[in-house]
Design a protein around this motif. Structure first.
Motif, short mmCIF file in Angstrom:
data_model
loop_
_atom_site.label_atom_id
_atom_site.label_comp_id
_atom_site.label_asym_id
_atom_site.label_seq_id
_atom_site.Cartn_x
_atom_site.Cartn_y
_atom_site.Cartn_z
N TYR A 272 35.40 47.47 54.95
CA TYR A 272 34.75 46.42 54.18
C TYR A 272 35.18 46.45 52.71
CZ TYR A 272 31.88 45.31 58.21
OH TYR A 272 31.46 44.92 59.46
N LYS A 273 35.42 47.63 52.20
CA LYS A 273 35.92 47.73 50.83
C LYS A 273 37.27 47.02 50.72
CE LYS A 273 35.43 51.72 48.73
NZ LYS A 273 35.68 53.11 48.24
N SER A 274 38.13 47.20 51.72
CA SER A 274 39.45 46.57 51.72
C SER A 274 39.32 45.05 51.76
CB SER A 274 40.28 47.04 52.92
OG SER A 274 40.41 48.44 52.94
N LEU A 275 38.48 44.53 52.63
CA LEU A 275 38.33 43.08 52.75
C LEU A 275 37.67 42.48 51.51
CD1 LEU A 275 37.33 42.69 56.50
CD2 LEU A 275 39.58 42.50 55.45
N ASN A 276 36.74 43.23 50.93
CA ASN A 276 36.12 42.77 49.69
C ASN A 276 37.17 42.66 48.58
OD1 ASN A 276 34.84 43.74 46.90
ND2 ASN A 276 33.28 42.59 48.02
N LYS A 277 38.06 43.62 48.52
CA LYS A 277 39.12 43.58 47.50
C LYS A 277 40.12 42.47 47.79
CE LYS A 277 38.74 48.16 45.50
NZ LYS A 277 39.47 49.28 44.91
N ALA A 278 40.33 42.17 49.06
CA ALA A 278 41.21 41.05 49.40
C ALA A 278 40.58 39.73 48.94
CB ALA A 278 41.48 41.02 50.91
N LEU A 279 39.26 39.61 49.08
CA LEU A 279 38.57 38.40 48.64
C LEU A 279 38.64 38.21 47.12
CD1 LEU A 279 35.45 38.66 50.95
CD2 LEU A 279 37.10 36.79 50.97
N TYR A 280 38.91 39.29 46.39
CA TYR A 280 39.05 39.22 44.94
C TYR A 280 40.19 38.28 44.53
CZ TYR A 280 39.57 41.08 40.14
OH TYR A 280 39.68 41.23 38.78
N MET A 281 41.11 38.04 45.46
CA MET A 281 42.22 37.13 45.19
C MET A 281 41.70 35.77 44.72
SD MET A 281 45.55 36.62 45.20
CE MET A 281 46.38 37.76 46.33
N GLU A 282 40.58 35.32 45.28
CA GLU A 282 40.06 34.01 44.90
C GLU A 282 39.62 33.98 43.44
OE1 GLU A 282 37.97 30.37 46.98
OE2 GLU A 282 37.07 32.29 47.50
N GLU A 283 38.97 35.04 42.98
CA GLU A 283 38.57 35.10 41.57
C GLU A 283 39.80 35.12 40.67
OE1 GLU A 283 36.48 38.21 38.45
OE2 GLU A 283 35.67 38.10 40.49
N LEU A 284 40.83 35.85 41.06
CA LEU A 284 42.05 35.90 40.25
C LEU A 284 42.69 34.52 40.14
CD1 LEU A 284 43.64 39.20 41.61
CD2 LEU A 284 42.52 38.87 39.40
N ILE A 285 42.76 33.82 41.25
CA ILE A 285 43.34 32.47 41.23
C ILE A 285 42.51 31.55 40.34
CG2 ILE A 285 43.82 30.42 42.63
CD1 ILE A 285 44.50 32.37 44.95
N ASN A 286 41.20 31.63 40.46
CA ASN A 286 40.33 30.76 39.67
C ASN A 286 40.44 31.05 38.18
OD1 ASN A 286 39.22 29.22 41.76
ND2 ASN A 286 37.62 30.72 42.17
N ARG A 287 40.45 32.32 37.80
CA ARG A 287 40.41 32.66 36.38
C ARG A 287 41.79 32.46 35.72
NH1 ARG A 287 36.92 37.85 34.85
NH2 ARG A 287 37.42 36.95 32.80
#
Length: 505
Positions: A272-287
């Motif tokens: 779950y830590k891995s998938l949570n960090k993968a989801l961080y991609m969306e914040e990076l794209i947005n910011r």
């Protein structure tokens, strides 16, 4: 029960095929042994390119390939890799394993490989240790169809007609291995170097990629764009800061940069830590995208996430500089939800390159001598290939639960999806179940579509499952027919730790 709503009448953007791109660097066994074995190899090949690997990649529908790096690009001098192979200079690959690079795979070989794959070309130039003249002459050597020193040299080396460069990267990771530069310094260098990346054929323009940020370095993005947009020249450059794309690099390493963790031995918490960090991609794209919007509100500049994927510890007993790692269902789910994120942000994300294509990091293929296997990540790209060049349509999941076991800092949703429609009116729906333990019943409703023909495939296994040369098909794409067609949708149950792809007519 989750409810997936799809409004196929509301198009939200075009999914560039290049979002499904790949990356090949002179690193470990990616180029040599993975893609290229040489014409004298007993391994079946065409002009040195492994036949089995090329055929598998064509089936996966590779749209664009990036080369020669990566960190290697800013120490690569292209003239070392042309001419008779016996005369090519040898060098030490200082970044990756300290091995001898014999330059037997160079410019001609790269364009031959892309020709066999039928994909676009993405060449990365040397800003870190190269000159403007060197970069300019390389572009001339590759693309000029006329009388000039570099065009004549290309002809002497056996290629009469020029090739096409689709994308050209002006430097790589210049904030780090590409020169440890400040954003303003690189921005000014970029303005200078890109001037001499000339499109000799106006009907085949080269699209220029500017070096963007590492992960959340928003200071870099702001500094580079402010420099490149300052005192703009008349015409198109005024609107796009001399660039067509700005890159972004982000890797998932759940245990941190220094530790990274095992590619195959992990528990549910690390899953779950891995998938949570993968989801961080969306914040990076947005910011990063918000900063780009300040300078480019019309979104004429694409974001190129040209290095992404999982980065774990190397397999025990292998060269630590070769970055050879195994590939499990965790990698598959990271790939699935990341591609969904790219699809959903296709208004800004125009290209992405998984790192790397064979035998390195989150590769789609592993080789060992004459043996080859397809990784779980390969199957995800194969299942998603129909999204390429399609139109993103509106979709959302109601009553989407949090995956049980993912809580606190590393919470993830249970389901993640994207939907597109192609030129023939066929819908592609991809859905990921991020839960390790729980299946989920899903009711899908379309705005108007009454499905008449539906096919589906699934990738599912235990979270640590991976393919080996002894058991190369433990994880593979299979037919999924456990669904019911309803009046205006579909009803099905998606198993835990799985990815489903539907094609709906």
């Amino acid at each position: 029960m989750a409810k997936l709503y799809v409004n196929e009448k509301k198009v939200q953007g075009h999914i560039n095929p290049e979002i499904y791109g790949h990356f090949s660097e002179h690193l470990g066994r990616c180029i040599y042994e993975g893609l290229y074995v040489g014409e004298d190899s007993p391994i079946p090949n065409v002009k040195g390119m492994r036949t089995d690997v090329v055929e598998a990649l064509k089936e996966m529908k590779v749209p664009v390939l990036r080369w020669p790096g990566g960190c290697f690009a800013d120490e690569y001098h292209w003239k070392d890799g042309i001419g008779p192979k016996e005369n090519r200079k040898k060098m030490i690959n200082t970044h990756w394993g300290g091995v001898v690079e014999d330059n037997s795979f160079g410019t001609h070989e790269f364009f031959e490989l892309c020709s066999q794959l039928g994909c676009k070309t993405y060449v990365n130039g040397n800003v870190g240790s190269g000159t403007v003249q060197e970069m300019s002459e390389w572009v001339e050597y590759i693309t000029f169809d006329g009388v000039s020193p570099m065009a004549d040299l290309r002809k002497e080396n056996g290629h009469e007609k020029p090739w096409k460069i689709d994308y050209f990267g002006v430097g790589n990771e210049n904030w780090g291995c590409g020169g440890n530069m400040t954003p303003e310094y690189y921005g000014n260098l970029y303005r200078r170097y890109q001037t001499y990346v000339r499109s000799y054929d106006n009907e085949k323009p080269i699209r220029k990629v500017c070096c963007g940020a590492n992960v959340a370095d928003y200071f870099w993005t702001e500094g580079v764009l402010n420099t490149c947009f300052a005192q703009p020249q008349p015409g198109n450059d005024k609107d796009r800061g001399f660039m067509d794309m700005l890159s972004l690099h982000y890797y998932v390493h759940p245990e941190g940069w220094e530790i990274k963790g095992s590619a195959t031995e992990f528990d549910e918490k690390v899953w779950y830590k891995s998938l949570n960090k993968a989801l961080y991609m969306e914040e990076l794209i947005n910011r990063h995208g918000a900063i780009m919007d300040k300078y480019d509100p019309e979104k004429r500049i694409g974001m190129a996430v040209d290095e992404w994927g999982c980065w774990f510890n190397v397999e025990p007993g292998t060269n630590p500089g070769f970055l050879y790692q195994q590939n499990t269902m965790r990698d598959a789910l990271v790939a699935g939800l990341t591609l969904d994120i790219f699809n959903k942000h296709c208004d800004r994300v125009k290209m992405a390159c998984l790192a790397q294509i064979v035998n390195v990091l989150q590769s789609v293929i592993l080789t060992e001598g004459e043996k080859m296997l397809l990784t779980p990540t390969y199957h995800v790209f194969h299942m998603y290939r129909a999204h390429q060049d399609a139109e993103l349509v509106e979709s959302y999941i109601a009553d989407n639960k949090t995956a049980e076991g993912s809580d606190g800092e590393y919470e993830v949703p249970k389901l993640h999806e994207s939907v597109s429609i192609d030129k023939d009116g066929i819908l592609t729906l991809t859905l990921n179940n991020l839960s390790v333990t729980d299946s989920e019943k899903v009711e899908t409703t379309f705005a108007e579509c009454n499905p008449t023909e539906v096919t589906a495939t699934i990738l599912t296994q235990d979270m640590n499952a991976h393919n080996t040369f002894e058991d190369p098909e433990r994880v593979k794409e299979e037919t999924f027919d456990n669904f019911t067609v309803t009046d205006r949708g579909l009803s099905f149950t998606i198993p835990p730790c799985s990815i489903v792809s539907f094609r709906i007519k």
